[in-house]
Design an enzyme around this catalytic site. Structure first.
Site, PDB file in Angstrom:
ATOM      1  N   ASN A 130       0.832  -1.223  -0.010  1.00  0.00           N
ATOM      2  CA  ASN A 130       0.016   0.021   0.145  1.00  0.00           C
ATOM      3  C   ASN A 130       0.740   1.427  -0.168  1.00  0.00           C
ATOM      4  O   ASN A 130       1.587   1.311   0.946  1.00  0.00           O
ATOM      5  CB  ASN A 130      -0.864   0.183   1.175  1.00  0.00           C
ATOM      6  CG  ASN A 130      -1.822   1.295   1.198  1.00  0.00           C
ATOM      7  OD1 ASN A 130      -2.628   1.292   0.296  1.00  0.00           O
ATOM      8  ND2 ASN A 130      -1.960   1.901   2.134  1.00  0.00           N
ATOM      9  N   LYS A 154       2.827  -4.297   3.362  1.00  0.00           N
ATOM     10  CA  LYS A 154       3.492  -3.167   3.307  1.00  0.00           C
ATOM     11  C   LYS A 154       2.924  -1.867   3.274  1.00  0.00           C
ATOM     12  O   LYS A 154       2.387  -1.887   2.206  1.00  0.00           O
ATOM     13  CB  LYS A 154       5.051  -3.341   2.613  1.00  0.00           C
ATOM     14  CG  LYS A 154       5.695  -2.366   2.370  1.00  0.00           C
ATOM     15  CD  LYS A 154       6.821  -2.219   1.358  1.00  0.00           C
ATOM     16  CE  LYS A 154       6.674  -2.469  -0.096  1.00  0.00           C
ATOM     17  NZ  LYS A 154       7.657  -1.982  -0.860  1.00  0.00           N
TER      18      LYS A 154
END
Ligand code: FW2
Length: 293
Positions: A130, A154
């Site tokens: 993300n 992440k």
């Protein structure tokens, strides 16, 4: 408390992936305390690599380590599926993808479909990447709840509360933050950090991790503050390009070039970067030698 490096993709002067430089860099980073190689991420210029180049980087890195997360995302879903298929030949930690980007106002359900489609084709564990500032879309904890079969995530935001929300909603999810300015917090309150900084300063992150493990919070925070000052210097020159030169400044070896549109720095820029970084580097080295005695 894992240190994941979103590894740079070294290029030759004429813009080919420099396989040997990549392999050597991976070896050095593992020796200096990095746990996992995140391939074709932002720092690896993932959006600027062809499908064939992404395959090439996986094959090269796999010769050195199996501790790899292979980023496959892109706007041509058939290429993405081909990379997912290709990953089946490798015994790695997983595949990852950022969300579709560039196009405005994609309905939430299409974002969810994108990730679910990749996961349904994959035999590997899947990690969502993300990075709303880059993609235009935040895949929030609420949206993540609609994606089935995630192993990890992440989150590249400056908002630790946002990252923690994933862990609150799903405590079994492996959650990393991808901001260099939050390495201390990622190591101490999440499953680890995905730090672009680890490309040139893995030893500094390893030292910080040691301090955290020993409960030396104030000293670890001092390291984070120096990291933030270094980041300010690096960002002035364009962080994606400056990271290549930082490898030589901090670790003493050359690691190839970036590729336009991420333009190489000029000789003068490299000199200026070096002169700004050297005093901070010395301070960090003093701290590190104190830690290891
Ligand atoms: C990557 C990362 C780190 C980035 C961050 C952006 O893939 O490069 O998200 O350095 O400023 O995870």
């Amino acid at each position: 408390m894992q240190v994941v490096v979103p590894i740079i993709t070294p290029f030759t002067k004429d813009g080919k992936v420099d396989i040997n430089a990549l392999k050597d860099h991976v070896k050095r980073l593992l020796e200096l305390g990095v746990d996992v190689i995140f391939l074709n991420g932002t720092t690896g210029l993932g959006p600027a690599l062809s499908k064939e180049e992404k395959k090439e980087t996986l094959k090269a890195v796999y010769d050195v380590t199996h501790k790899v997360i292979f980023q496959v995302g892109g706007l041509n879903l058939y290429d993405v599926f081909e990379l997912v298929e290709y990953s089946k030949e490798f015994d790695i930690l997983g595949v990852a993808s950022y969300s579709p980007y560039y196009f405005q106002r994609l309905p939430e359900k299409w974002l969810v479909n994108y990730f679910n489609d990749i996961i349904s084709k994959s035999e590997q564990d899947f990690f969502l990447y993300n990075y709303p500032a880059a993609t235009g879309y935040d895949i929030s904890a609420k949206v993540v709840g609609k994606i089935h079969g995630l192993k990890g995530l992440k989150d590249t935001t400056q908002d630790l509360a946002h990252t923690l929300e994933y862990k609150i909603v799903n405590p079994n999810l492996i959650v990393y933050n991808g901001s260099d300015s939050l390495i201390y917090y990622s190591l101490s309150s999440l499953d680890g950090t995905v730090a672009s900084f680890a490309n040139h300063s893995p030893h500094i992150i390893s030292a910080m991790r040691k301090l955290i493990k020993e409960g030396k919070r104030e000293e670890a925070l001092k390291v984070q503050m120096l990291i933030n000052m270094l980041l300010d210097a690096i960002r002035k020159y364009g962080q994606l390009s400056a990271t290549y030169y930082m490898v030589e400044i901090m670790l003493g070896y050359k690691v190839g070039y970036p590729r336009p549109p991420i333009y190489p720095l000029t000789d003068d820029e490299v000199k200026m970067l070096k002169s700004e970084v050297e005093p901070l580097k010395r301070k960090l080295e003093d701290i590190i030698s104190g830690i290891y005695g």
